[in-house]
Design a protein around this motif. Structure first.
Motif, PDB file in Angstrom:
ATOM      1  N   HIS A   1       0.877  -1.167   0.000  1.00  0.00           N
ATOM      2  CA  HIS A   1       0.000   0.000   0.000  1.00  0.00           C
ATOM      3  C   HIS A   1       0.915   1.217   0.000  1.00  0.00           C
ATOM      4  O   HIS A   1       1.452   1.623   1.035  1.00  0.00           O
ATOM      5  N   HIS A   2       1.072   1.774  -1.201  1.00  0.00           N
ATOM      6  CA  HIS A   2       2.150   2.719  -1.488  1.00  0.00           C
ATOM      7  C   HIS A   2       1.632   4.154  -1.536  1.00  0.00           C
ATOM      8  O   HIS A   2       0.809   4.506  -2.380  1.00  0.00           O
ATOM      9  N   LEU A   3       2.149   4.969  -0.623  1.00  0.00           N
ATOM     10  CA  LEU A   3       1.846   6.395  -0.593  1.00  0.00           C
ATOM     11  C   LEU A   3       2.965   7.148  -1.288  1.00  0.00           C
ATOM     12  O   LEU A   3       4.149   6.883  -1.043  1.00  0.00           O
ATOM     13  N   ASN A   4       2.594   8.080  -2.153  1.00  0.00           N
ATOM     14  CA  ASN A   4       3.626   8.819  -2.879  1.00  0.00           C
ATOM     15  C   ASN A   4       4.527   9.594  -1.926  1.00  0.00           C
ATOM     16  O   ASN A   4       4.104  10.086  -0.895  1.00  0.00           O
ATOM     17  N   ASN A   5       5.802   9.694  -2.295  1.00  0.00           N
ATOM     18  CA  ASN A   5       6.804  10.426  -1.504  1.00  0.00           C
ATOM     19  C   ASN A   5       6.818   9.994  -0.039  1.00  0.00           C
ATOM     20  O   ASN A   5       6.704  10.811   0.870  1.00  0.00           O
ATOM     21  N   SER A   6       6.956   8.718   0.170  1.00  0.00           N
ATOM     22  CA  SER A   6       6.904   8.207   1.542  1.00  0.00           C
ATOM     23  C   SER A   6       7.898   7.077   1.738  1.00  0.00           C
ATOM     24  O   SER A   6       8.583   6.638   0.807  1.00  0.00           O
ATOM     25  N   ARG A   7       7.930   6.587   2.963  1.00  0.00           N
ATOM     26  CA  ARG A   7       8.810   5.486   3.326  1.00  0.00           C
ATOM     27  C   ARG A   7       8.493   4.203   2.559  1.00  0.00           C
ATOM     28  O   ARG A   7       9.313   3.289   2.528  1.00  0.00           O
ATOM     29  N   SER A   8       7.317   4.110   1.988  1.00  0.00           N
ATOM     30  CA  SER A   8       6.971   2.879   1.278  1.00  0.00           C
ATOM     31  C   SER A   8       7.830   2.666   0.037  1.00  0.00           C
ATOM     32  O   SER A   8       7.912   1.550  -0.475  1.00  0.00           O
ATOM     33  N   GLN A   9       8.515   3.715  -0.429  1.00  0.00           N
ATOM     34  CA  GLN A   9       9.439   3.532  -1.549  1.00  0.00           C
ATOM     35  C   GLN A   9      10.547   2.551  -1.186  1.00  0.00           C
ATOM     36  O   GLN A   9      11.027   1.784  -2.029  1.00  0.00           O
ATOM     37  N   ARG A  10      10.928   2.543   0.102  1.00  0.00           N
ATOM     38  CA  ARG A  10      11.957   1.599   0.550  1.00  0.00           C
ATOM     39  C   ARG A  10      11.489   0.154   0.414  1.00  0.00           C
ATOM     40  O   ARG A  10      12.287  -0.741   0.117  1.00  0.00           O
ATOM     41  N   VAL A  11      10.202  -0.076   0.664  1.00  0.00           N
ATOM     42  CA  VAL A  11       9.672  -1.439   0.592  1.00  0.00           C
ATOM     43  C   VAL A  11       9.678  -1.927  -0.848  1.00  0.00           C
ATOM     44  O   VAL A  11      10.022  -3.089  -1.136  1.00  0.00           O
ATOM     45  N   LEU A  12       9.292  -1.057  -1.782  1.00  0.00           N
ATOM     46  CA  LEU A  12       9.365  -1.431  -3.198  1.00  0.00           C
ATOM     47  C   LEU A  12      10.792  -1.790  -3.586  1.00  0.00           C
ATOM     48  O   LEU A  12      11.023  -2.769  -4.303  1.00  0.00           O
ATOM     49  N   TRP A  13      11.738  -1.003  -3.122  1.00  0.00           N
ATOM     50  CA  TRP A  13      13.142  -1.262  -3.424  1.00  0.00           C
ATOM     51  C   TRP A  13      13.572  -2.619  -2.886  1.00  0.00           C
ATOM     52  O   TRP A  13      14.209  -3.412  -3.588  1.00  0.00           O
ATOM     53  N   LEU A  14      13.224  -2.913  -1.639  1.00  0.00           N
ATOM     54  CA  LEU A  14      13.595  -4.203  -1.053  1.00  0.00           C
ATOM     55  C   LEU A  14      13.002  -5.357  -1.848  1.00  0.00           C
ATOM     56  O   LEU A  14      13.687  -6.357  -2.121  1.00  0.00           O
ATOM     57  N   LEU A  15      11.745  -5.227  -2.233  1.00  0.00           N
ATOM     58  CA  LEU A  15      11.107  -6.296  -3.000  1.00  0.00           C
ATOM     59  C   LEU A  15      11.788  -6.494  -4.347  1.00  0.00           C
ATOM     60  O   LEU A  15      11.919  -7.631  -4.830  1.00  0.00           O
ATOM     61  N   GLU A  16      12.249  -5.407  -4.949  1.00  0.00           N
ATOM     62  CA  GLU A  16      12.994  -5.527  -6.205  1.00  0.00           C
ATOM     63  C   GLU A  16      14.347  -6.199  -5.968  1.00  0.00           C
ATOM     64  O   GLU A  16      14.799  -7.007  -6.783  1.00  0.00           O
TER      65      GLU A  16
ATOM     66  N   GLY B   1      13.700  -9.794  -5.671  1.00  0.00           N
ATOM     67  CA  GLY B   1      13.132 -10.429  -6.857  1.00  0.00           C
ATOM     68  C   GLY B   1      11.778 -11.058  -6.615  1.00  0.00           C
ATOM     69  O   GLY B   1      11.426 -12.059  -7.261  1.00  0.00           O
ATOM     70  N   LEU B   2      10.985 -10.491  -5.710  1.00  0.00           N
ATOM     71  CA  LEU B   2       9.678 -11.050  -5.377  1.00  0.00           C
ATOM     72  C   LEU B   2       8.576 -10.420  -6.219  1.00  0.00           C
ATOM     73  O   LEU B   2       8.657  -9.251  -6.612  1.00  0.00           O
ATOM     74  N   GLU B   3       7.540 -11.186  -6.468  1.00  0.00           N
ATOM     75  CA  GLU B   3       6.356 -10.652  -7.135  1.00  0.00           C
ATOM     76  C   GLU B   3       5.498  -9.919  -6.110  1.00  0.00           C
ATOM     77  O   GLU B   3       5.357 -10.366  -4.962  1.00  0.00           O
ATOM     78  N   TYR B   4       4.911  -8.827  -6.532  1.00  0.00           N
ATOM     79  CA  TYR B   4       4.056  -8.055  -5.626  1.00  0.00           C
ATOM     80  C   TYR B   4       3.149  -7.152  -6.436  1.00  0.00           C
ATOM     81  O   TYR B   4       3.369  -6.911  -7.632  1.00  0.00           O
ATOM     82  N   GLU B   5       2.121  -6.679  -5.771  1.00  0.00           N
ATOM     83  CA  GLU B   5       1.199  -5.712  -6.363  1.00  0.00           C
ATOM     84  C   GLU B   5       1.346  -4.389  -5.617  1.00  0.00           C
ATOM     85  O   GLU B   5       1.742  -4.359  -4.445  1.00  0.00           O
ATOM     86  N   ILE B   6       1.033  -3.315  -6.305  1.00  0.00           N
ATOM     87  CA  ILE B   6       1.060  -1.986  -5.693  1.00  0.00           C
ATOM     88  C   ILE B   6      -0.347  -1.413  -5.696  1.00  0.00           C
ATOM     89  O   ILE B   6      -1.006  -1.373  -6.746  1.00  0.00           O
ATOM     90  N   LYS B   7      -0.796  -0.978  -4.533  1.00  0.00           N
ATOM     91  CA  LYS B   7      -2.028  -0.201  -4.438  1.00  0.00           C
ATOM     92  C   LYS B   7      -1.620   1.218  -4.075  1.00  0.00           C
ATOM     93  O   LYS B   7      -1.001   1.448  -3.038  1.00  0.00           O
ATOM     94  N   ARG B   8      -1.958   2.163  -4.926  1.00  0.00           N
ATOM     95  CA  ARG B   8      -1.443   3.525  -4.790  1.00  0.00           C
ATOM     96  C   ARG B   8      -2.409   4.437  -4.023  1.00  0.00           C
ATOM     97  O   ARG B   8      -3.623   4.344  -4.179  1.00  0.00           O
ATOM     98  N   TYR B   9      -1.784   5.325  -3.251  1.00  0.00           N
ATOM     99  CA  TYR B   9      -2.519   6.349  -2.519  1.00  0.00           C
ATOM    100  C   TYR B   9      -1.788   7.676  -2.723  1.00  0.00           C
ATOM    101  O   TYR B   9      -0.561   7.708  -2.782  1.00  0.00           O
TER     102      TYR B   9
END
Length: 223
Positions: free
Chosen positions: A5-20, A23-31
């Protein structure tokens, strides 16, 4: 399937980076933040009572807090990657920086943001000089000295090793990215802290970091 659950300009960018990196599959729900208040939308409260990001859901599991999410993902999916071996000095440093990022590094940065905005907030004209005076005093006597203290400390620690937990890149660097990027966006690095600046260049050059930016959307901390 993991959902961020990804909020723009937030700490959640770190989670996307870690998942990349993993190499894990994931979905993004944007806020999107409220353009006037910069606060997260109320829809996030339907995911987690605090209504903040990052939040990760995986089936019936809902997990918040960047450090907890990073530890969970590395422990479950890392297979020995992105964390030093247990029982080593590097592992202790790794754990330290995972907690330091939010527990010690972020509070003075948040205070800097709050007190710098106070004089610009709507208020009766006769209060503005008082608020500005209080804000300037707090910034001068407490916030800026604390920022210098922590940034100089980080600079010194990066003089001991290439990355925060040692010579190898780890999830501790992912966790530390947000406070260092926030400091850089406020012009607090520069020539006085070349090791922090060089570390930022190294992590920003990682392919997984670039993929996370592409998937996460505009990230104004870097502007």
């Amino acid at each position: 399937m993991l959902t961020v659950h990804h909020l723009n300009n937030s700490r959640s960018q770190r989670v996307l980076w870690l998942l990349e990196e993993l190499g894990l599959e994931y979905e993004i729900k944007r806020y999107e933040r409220d353009p006037k208040t910069a606060l997260a939308p109320p829809e996030l409260r339907a995911v987690h009572p605090l209504g903040k990001s990052p939040v990760v859901t995986d089936g019936t599991l809902t997990l918040a807090e960047s450090g907890a999410i990073i530890e969970f993902l590395v422990d479950r999916h890392g297979q020995g990657r992105l964390a030093p071996a247990p029982g080593t000095p590097e592992r202790l440093r790794y754990t330290y920086w995972l907690h330091y990022a939010e527990g010690s590094a972020m509070p003075p940065l948040l205070l800097s943001l709050v007190f710098s905005r106070m004089p610009k907030a709507p208020m009766p004209f006769f209060l503005r000089p008082i608020v500005r005076g209080v804000s300037d005093k707090v910034m001068k006597t407490f916030v800026r000295p604390q920022l210098r203290l922590h940034l100089d400390y980080m600079e010194g620690e990066l003089g001991k090793s290439t990355y925060f937990a040692g010579e190898s890149f780890s999830a501790a660097d992912i966790q530390m990215s947000f406070p260092v990027e926030a400091a850089g966006a406020r012009g607090a690095l520069g020539e006085k802290r070349p090791k922090l600046a060089a570390w930022l260049e190294r992590i920003h050059a990682r392919p997984a970091y670039q993929r996370a930016l592409e998937k996460g959307g505009p990230y104004e901390l870097l502007s």
